[in-house]
Design a protein around this motif. Sequence first.
Motif, PDB file in Angstrom:
ATOM      1  N   LEU A 185       4.802 -13.019  13.921  1.00 55.16           N
ATOM      2  CA  LEU A 185       5.377 -13.058  15.005  1.00 55.16           C
ATOM      3  C   LEU A 185       5.524 -14.539  14.694  1.00 55.16           C
ATOM      4  N   LEU A 186       4.724 -14.979  13.636  1.00 54.38           N
ATOM      5  CA  LEU A 186       4.784 -17.003  13.134  1.00 54.38           C
ATOM      6  C   LEU A 186       5.952 -16.956  12.545  1.00 54.38           C
ATOM      7  N   LYS A 187       6.149 -15.847  11.452  1.00 56.45           N
ATOM      8  CA  LYS A 187       7.115 -16.116  10.877  1.00 56.45           C
ATOM      9  C   LYS A 187       9.110 -15.283  11.178  1.00 56.45           C
ATOM     10  N   GLN A 188       8.652 -14.853  12.696  1.00 51.74           N
ATOM     11  CA  GLN A 188       9.940 -15.133  12.737  1.00 51.74           C
ATOM     12  C   GLN A 188      10.520 -16.366  13.451  1.00 51.74           C
ATOM     13  N   ARG A 189       9.175 -17.263  14.345  1.00 50.57           N
ATOM     14  CA  ARG A 189       9.246 -18.210  14.079  1.00 50.57           C
ATOM     15  C   ARG A 189       9.894 -19.296  14.050  1.00 50.57           C
ATOM     16  N   ILE A 190       9.427 -19.229  12.302  1.00 52.76           N
ATOM     17  CA  ILE A 190      10.350 -20.068  11.113  1.00 52.76           C
ATOM     18  C   ILE A 190      11.065 -20.003  10.893  1.00 52.76           C
ATOM     19  N   LYS A 191      11.696 -18.673  11.302  1.00 50.08           N
ATOM     20  CA  LYS A 191      13.124 -18.151  10.523  1.00 50.08           C
ATOM     21  C   LYS A 191      14.223 -18.496  11.415  1.00 50.08           C
ATOM     22  N   GLN A 248       7.091 -30.720  19.544  1.00 49.89           N
ATOM     23  CA  GLN A 248       6.541 -30.062  20.780  1.00 49.89           C
ATOM     24  C   GLN A 248       5.571 -28.855  20.234  1.00 49.89           C
ATOM     25  N   MET A 249       4.499 -28.068  20.963  1.00 41.85           N
ATOM     26  CA  MET A 249       3.643 -27.801  20.944  1.00 41.85           C
ATOM     27  C   MET A 249       4.020 -26.627  21.573  1.00 41.85           C
ATOM     28  N   ASP A 250       4.153 -24.984  21.205  1.00 40.81           N
ATOM     29  CA  ASP A 250       3.699 -23.697  21.793  1.00 40.81           C
ATOM     30  C   ASP A 250       2.474 -23.368  21.504  1.00 40.81           C
ATOM     31  N   ILE A 251       1.776 -23.830  22.961  1.00 41.51           N
ATOM     32  CA  ILE A 251       0.068 -23.455  22.936  1.00 41.51           C
ATOM     33  C   ILE A 251      -0.044 -22.381  22.708  1.00 41.51           C
ATOM     34  N   SER A 252       1.134 -20.777  23.126  1.00 47.22           N
ATOM     35  CA  SER A 252       0.681 -19.205  23.290  1.00 47.22           C
ATOM     36  C   SER A 252       1.149 -18.870  22.548  1.00 47.22           C
ATOM     37  N   LEU A 253       2.217 -19.460  21.301  1.00 45.33           N
ATOM     38  CA  LEU A 253       2.111 -19.819  19.754  1.00 45.33           C
ATOM     39  C   LEU A 253       0.152 -19.630  19.094  1.00 45.33           C
ATOM     40  N   PHE A 254       0.414 -20.815  19.664  1.00 47.69           N
ATOM     41  CA  PHE A 254      -1.359 -21.611  18.858  1.00 47.69           C
ATOM     42  C   PHE A 254      -2.652 -20.230  19.131  1.00 47.69           C
ATOM     43  N   GLU A 255      -2.480 -20.241  20.593  1.00 46.61           N
ATOM     44  CA  GLU A 255      -3.714 -19.029  21.104  1.00 46.61           C
ATOM     45  C   GLU A 255      -3.362 -17.653  19.895  1.00 46.61           C
ATOM     46  N   ALA A 256      -2.508 -17.216  19.606  1.00 44.75           N
ATOM     47  CA  ALA A 256      -2.525 -15.906  18.551  1.00 44.75           C
ATOM     48  C   ALA A 256      -2.944 -16.481  17.879  1.00 44.75           C
ATOM     49  N   ILE A 257      -2.883 -17.500  17.178  1.00 48.86           N
ATOM     50  CA  ILE A 257      -2.523 -18.035  16.103  1.00 48.86           C
ATOM     51  C   ILE A 257      -4.427 -18.277  15.757  1.00 48.86           C
ATOM     52  N   GLY A 258      -4.657 -19.021  16.727  1.00 45.19           N
ATOM     53  CA  GLY A 258      -6.285 -19.057  16.446  1.00 45.19           C
ATOM     54  C   GLY A 258      -6.895 -17.962  16.558  1.00 45.19           C
ATOM     55  N   LYS A 259      -6.839 -16.723  17.245  1.00 48.18           N
ATOM     56  CA  LYS A 259      -7.226 -15.881  17.367  1.00 48.18           C
ATOM     57  C   LYS A 259      -7.153 -14.868  15.627  1.00 48.18           C
ATOM     58  N   ALA A 265       1.334 -17.497   7.155  1.00 41.42           N
ATOM     59  CA  ALA A 265       2.860 -17.463   6.834  1.00 41.42           C
ATOM     60  C   ALA A 265       3.112 -17.786   5.689  1.00 41.42           C
ATOM     61  N   ILE A 266       3.203 -17.305   4.015  1.00 39.66           N
ATOM     62  CA  ILE A 266       3.394 -17.732   2.411  1.00 39.66           C
ATOM     63  C   ILE A 266       4.615 -17.462   2.085  1.00 39.66           C
ATOM     64  N   ILE A 267       5.617 -19.054   2.325  1.00 38.72           N
ATOM     65  CA  ILE A 267       7.343 -19.066   1.930  1.00 38.72           C
ATOM     66  C   ILE A 267       6.836 -18.291   0.773  1.00 38.72           C
ATOM     67  N   LYS A 268       7.835 -18.044   0.430  1.00 35.71           N
ATOM     68  CA  LYS A 268       7.994 -17.645  -1.291  1.00 35.71           C
ATOM     69  C   LYS A 268       9.146 -18.518  -1.928  1.00 35.71           C
ATOM     70  N   SER A 269      10.939 -18.633  -1.078  1.00 38.51           N
ATOM     71  CA  SER A 269      11.546 -19.687  -1.185  1.00 38.51           C
ATOM     72  C   SER A 269      12.181 -20.552  -0.117  1.00 38.51           C
TER      73      SER A 269
END
Length: 190
Positions: free
Chosen positions: A3-9, A29-40, A176-180
């Motif tokens: 989910l995070l990788k898609q959002r970064i893209k 701006q902070m997406d709190i539902s994404l933050f919740e998923a990240i926290g979990k 999410a680890i960015i290679k390049s």
Amino acid sequence: MELLKQRIKKDGKVRSGNVLKVDSFLNHQMDISLFEAIGKEFKRRFADCPINKILTIESSGIGIACIAAQSFGVPVVFAKKNTTKNIDGAVYSAQIESFTHGRIYNVIVAREFLSPDDNVLIIDDFLANGKALIGLSQIVKKSGANLCGAGIVIEKGFQNGGKQLREEGMRIESLAIIKSMTDDGEIEFE
Ligand code: 5GP
């Protein structure tokens, strides 16, 4: 974390100097539902650790640390960027060179909020050259607390902080680890 990788893209913007801007969902701006998923996800990854405190650094780590702390049920302590040179004995301090601003900050945590009884998880938004993580881990060490590891939202794997710190034995979980990433906005993950 897909989910995070898609959002970064979708919403990440590559800027000069190897800077990724994620202001629309993480740093301004902070997406709190994404933050919740990240926290979990941090909670899932560090489920084996008896974490009782989360440590982050002002300002961009605070939001993500607070939402993650709800999953852990623990308090958040944030290291403050101190502008005065006179440090009294009531704080632990470390010097951190800012990746985005290029200047050196003295960061402090009051002694009363970290002690040898604590099991600490460091949380930050980005990992680049590792300066922020090194400074925060120095503060944990000075306090005598146990460092369980570090939870990072976005690691830029092409910079050397993550590699160096893992080699030194730090447990780092990056979502999410960015290679390049290229100037025309192409982002590739590990
Ligand atoms: P490091 O100390 O690992 O070199 O850099 C980590 C710190 O610099 C993070 O706390 C983050 O605020 C900032 N940072 C490093 N790289 C980036 C980036 O590409 N984008 C943004 N927005 N912040 C970054």
